[in-house]
Motif scaffolding. Structure first.
Motif, mmCIF file in Angstrom:
data_model
loop_
_atom_site.group_PDB
_atom_site.id
_atom_site.type_symbol
_atom_site.label_atom_id
_atom_site.label_comp_id
_atom_site.label_asym_id
_atom_site.label_seq_id
_atom_site.Cartn_x
_atom_site.Cartn_y
_atom_site.Cartn_z
ATOM 1 N N LYS A 1 -127.190 61.285 81.085
ATOM 2 C CA LYS A 1 -128.066 60.105 81.054
ATOM 3 C C LYS A 1 -128.574 59.834 79.644
ATOM 4 C CE LYS A 1 -131.964 57.948 83.431
ATOM 5 N NZ LYS A 1 -132.564 57.385 82.212
ATOM 6 N N PHE A 2 -128.920 60.895 78.911
ATOM 7 C CA PHE A 2 -129.369 60.731 77.528
ATOM 8 C C PHE A 2 -128.298 60.041 76.688
ATOM 9 C CE2 PHE A 2 -129.168 62.396 73.180
ATOM 10 C CZ PHE A 2 -130.391 61.974 72.677
ATOM 11 N N ILE A 3 -127.061 60.476 76.833
ATOM 12 C CA ILE A 3 -125.960 59.885 76.065
ATOM 13 C C ILE A 3 -125.760 58.420 76.452
ATOM 14 C CG2 ILE A 3 -123.448 59.955 75.736
ATOM 15 C CD1 ILE A 3 -123.657 63.031 75.968
ATOM 16 N N GLU A 4 -125.768 58.142 77.743
ATOM 17 C CA GLU A 4 -125.560 56.767 78.196
ATOM 18 C C GLU A 4 -126.680 55.852 77.726
ATOM 19 O OE1 GLU A 4 -123.070 57.665 82.324
ATOM 20 O OE2 GLU A 4 -125.266 57.457 82.380
ATOM 21 N N ASP A 5 -127.938 56.328 77.818
ATOM 22 C CA ASP A 5 -129.084 55.490 77.443
ATOM 23 C C ASP A 5 -129.191 55.302 75.934
ATOM 24 O OD1 ASP A 5 -129.688 55.350 80.104
ATOM 25 O OD2 ASP A 5 -131.380 56.753 80.030
ATOM 26 N N LYS A 6 -128.936 56.354 75.175
ATOM 27 C CA LYS A 6 -129.126 56.280 73.729
ATOM 28 C C LYS A 6 -127.989 55.551 73.025
ATOM 29 C CE LYS A 6 -130.085 58.963 69.568
ATOM 30 N NZ LYS A 6 -131.246 58.122 69.215
ATOM 31 N N TYR A 7 -126.756 55.814 73.421
ATOM 32 C CA TYR A 7 -125.616 55.312 72.650
ATOM 33 C C TYR A 7 -124.972 54.058 73.244
ATOM 34 C CZ TYR A 7 -126.236 59.784 70.387
ATOM 35 O OH TYR A 7 -126.779 60.855 69.714
ATOM 36 N N LYS A 8 -125.275 53.752 74.489
ATOM 37 C CA LYS A 8 -124.866 52.474 75.097
ATOM 38 C C LYS A 8 -123.393 52.137 74.832
ATOM 39 C CE LYS A 8 -129.590 50.760 74.554
ATOM 40 N NZ LYS A 8 -130.031 51.377 75.811
ATOM 41 N N GLY A 9 -122.546 53.112 75.087
ATOM 42 C CA GLY A 9 -121.116 52.904 74.952
ATOM 43 C C GLY A 9 -120.529 53.329 73.619
ATOM 44 N N SER A 10 -121.368 53.678 72.644
ATOM 45 C CA SER A 10 -120.865 54.151 71.352
ATOM 46 C C SER A 10 -120.459 55.626 71.406
ATOM 47 C CB SER A 10 -121.912 53.935 70.261
ATOM 48 O OG SER A 10 -122.054 52.557 69.968
ATOM 49 N N VAL A 11 -120.986 56.369 72.379
ATOM 50 C CA VAL A 11 -120.560 57.732 72.680
ATOM 51 C C VAL A 11 -120.421 57.792 74.197
ATOM 52 C CG1 VAL A 11 -121.155 60.191 72.586
ATOM 53 C CG2 VAL A 11 -121.802 58.683 70.698
ATOM 54 N N LEU A 12 -119.336 58.423 74.675
ATOM 55 C CA LEU A 12 -119.024 58.383 76.098
ATOM 56 C C LEU A 12 -119.080 59.786 76.686
ATOM 57 C CD1 LEU A 12 -115.906 56.052 75.764
ATOM 58 C CD2 LEU A 12 -118.269 55.368 76.292
ATOM 59 N N PRO A 13 -119.937 60.014 77.698
ATOM 60 C CA PRO A 13 -119.965 61.349 78.324
ATOM 61 C C PRO A 13 -118.656 61.641 79.023
ATOM 62 C CG PRO A 13 -121.314 59.786 79.562
ATOM 63 C CD PRO A 13 -120.872 59.064 78.320
ATOM 64 N N VAL A 14 -118.293 62.909 79.023
ATOM 65 C CA VAL A 14 -117.073 63.372 79.694
ATOM 66 C C VAL A 14 -117.496 64.082 80.968
ATOM 67 C CG1 VAL A 14 -115.086 64.914 79.528
ATOM 68 C CG2 VAL A 14 -115.771 63.547 77.546
ATOM 69 N N THR A 15 -116.853 63.770 82.073
ATOM 70 C CA THR A 15 -117.293 64.296 83.350
ATOM 71 C C THR A 15 -116.962 65.759 83.530
ATOM 72 O OG1 THR A 15 -115.246 63.501 84.371
ATOM 73 C CG2 THR A 15 -117.172 62.080 84.506
ATOM 74 N N SER A 16 -115.917 66.238 82.837
ATOM 75 C CA SER A 16 -115.572 67.665 82.951
ATOM 76 C C SER A 16 -115.132 68.151 81.583
ATOM 77 C CB SER A 16 -114.464 67.891 83.969
ATOM 78 O OG SER A 16 -113.277 67.238 83.570
ATOM 79 N N GLY A 17 -115.338 69.455 81.330
ATOM 80 C CA GLY A 17 -115.019 70.029 80.037
ATOM 81 C C GLY A 17 -113.660 70.585 79.945
#
Length: 275
Positions: free
Chosen positions: A259-275
């Motif tokens: 959520k932090f990544i999605e809220d802060k970067y708004k598409g400029s950094v994309l969370p990965v669902t699995s490592g």
């Protein structure tokens, strides 16, 4: 000149690029027993780790120390030499090339997010608008240059020969309909080249450091689908089961960090669902 990551060490030292400590504590990387000392570039890795340190680490029982770096080589040499316990900033192809060229055995623990590489320009609003014979600046290390060329090839700007992998170079270009010239620069210098070239292919952290928004300013941006360039948490081989490393890996892939990544970067950094 195109470089393997090993060759960047000298220039990094000459330029005075090095770590800046953030936070307190000392881990095995700095002589203590408790804190996990993690090296990172400032954006996004340093910001993600700072969020974890401030909001999640204490509850998880993790004492985290962050050391920020301004280049792509010293975080790995510091990790291998033992002044860091882990680092977060690189992708698997880069790590593989580093291990091969340096004889190291650093390994990936988890891959929490993708910082997409982008093409930026002050002269064109789309890669199709690049003028015939234009100069495009690209990173000069092996894996990032290959990544840049593959991004351009995926959009049809150039064609690479069959089998050109993550180490693709301009020598692998089989079709160049716009007769583009490629200028190889240190990755950190690429944002500053935008006044002098038609376009530059810039790594995410250096773009954001320069005030560029990958999601809105890039004229071409990598897709997250089947992308091998997600950033990873790296440690020395054998340290994957360190309880502190396991805690950090769990936090990096937690819903809170997503959520932090999605809220802060708004598409400029994309969370990965699995490592």
């Amino acid at each position: 000149m195109r470089k393997h990551v090993i060759s960047a060490i000298g220039s990094a030292v000459v330029l005075g690029l090095g770590p800046t400590a953030c936070g307190s504590g000392s881990g095995s990387g700095s002589g203590g027993d408790d804190a996990l000392v993690v090296g990172a570039t400032a954006v996004p890795a340093g910001e993600v780790l700072s969020y974890i340190k401030q909001d999640l680490a204490e509850k998880a029982g993790l004492d985290l120390e962050i050391r920020e770096f301004t280049d792509y080589v010293l975080p790995n040499t510091a990790l291998q030499e033992g002044s860091l316990d882990a680092n977060l900033y690189q992708n698997q192809p880069f790590l593989d090339d580093f291990n091969k060229s340096k004889g190291t055995d650093l390994v990936s623990v988890v891959k929490p997010y993708l910082p997409p590489m982008g093409v930026y320009s002050k002269k064109a609003g789309d890669v199709t608008e690049l003028a015939d014979g234009a100069t495009v600046a690209v990173p000069n290390d092996v894996t990032n240059e290959g990544r840049a060329l593959k991004l351009l090839a995926a959009e049809g700007v150039i064609t690479l020969k069959d089998g050109a992998g993550t180490a693709a170079s301009p020598a692998d270009i089989t079709a160049n309909p716009k007769h583009l010239t490629f200028k190889e620069l240190e990755p950190a210098q690429l944002p500053r080249s935008l006044d002098d070239v038609a376009a530059a292919v810039i790594n995410n952290n250096y773009a954001q450091d320069a005030g560029l928004s990958p999601a809105t300013d890039a004229i071409l941006l990598e897709s997250a689908k089947d992308n091998p360039y997600a950033n990873l948490l790296a440690v020395r081989k054998g340290d994957e089961d360190d309880p502190r490393v396991e805690k950090l890996a769990e936090l990096l892939t937690s819903p809170e960090v997503r959520k932090f990544i999605e809220d802060k970067y708004k598409g400029s950094v994309l969370p990965v669902t699995s490592g």
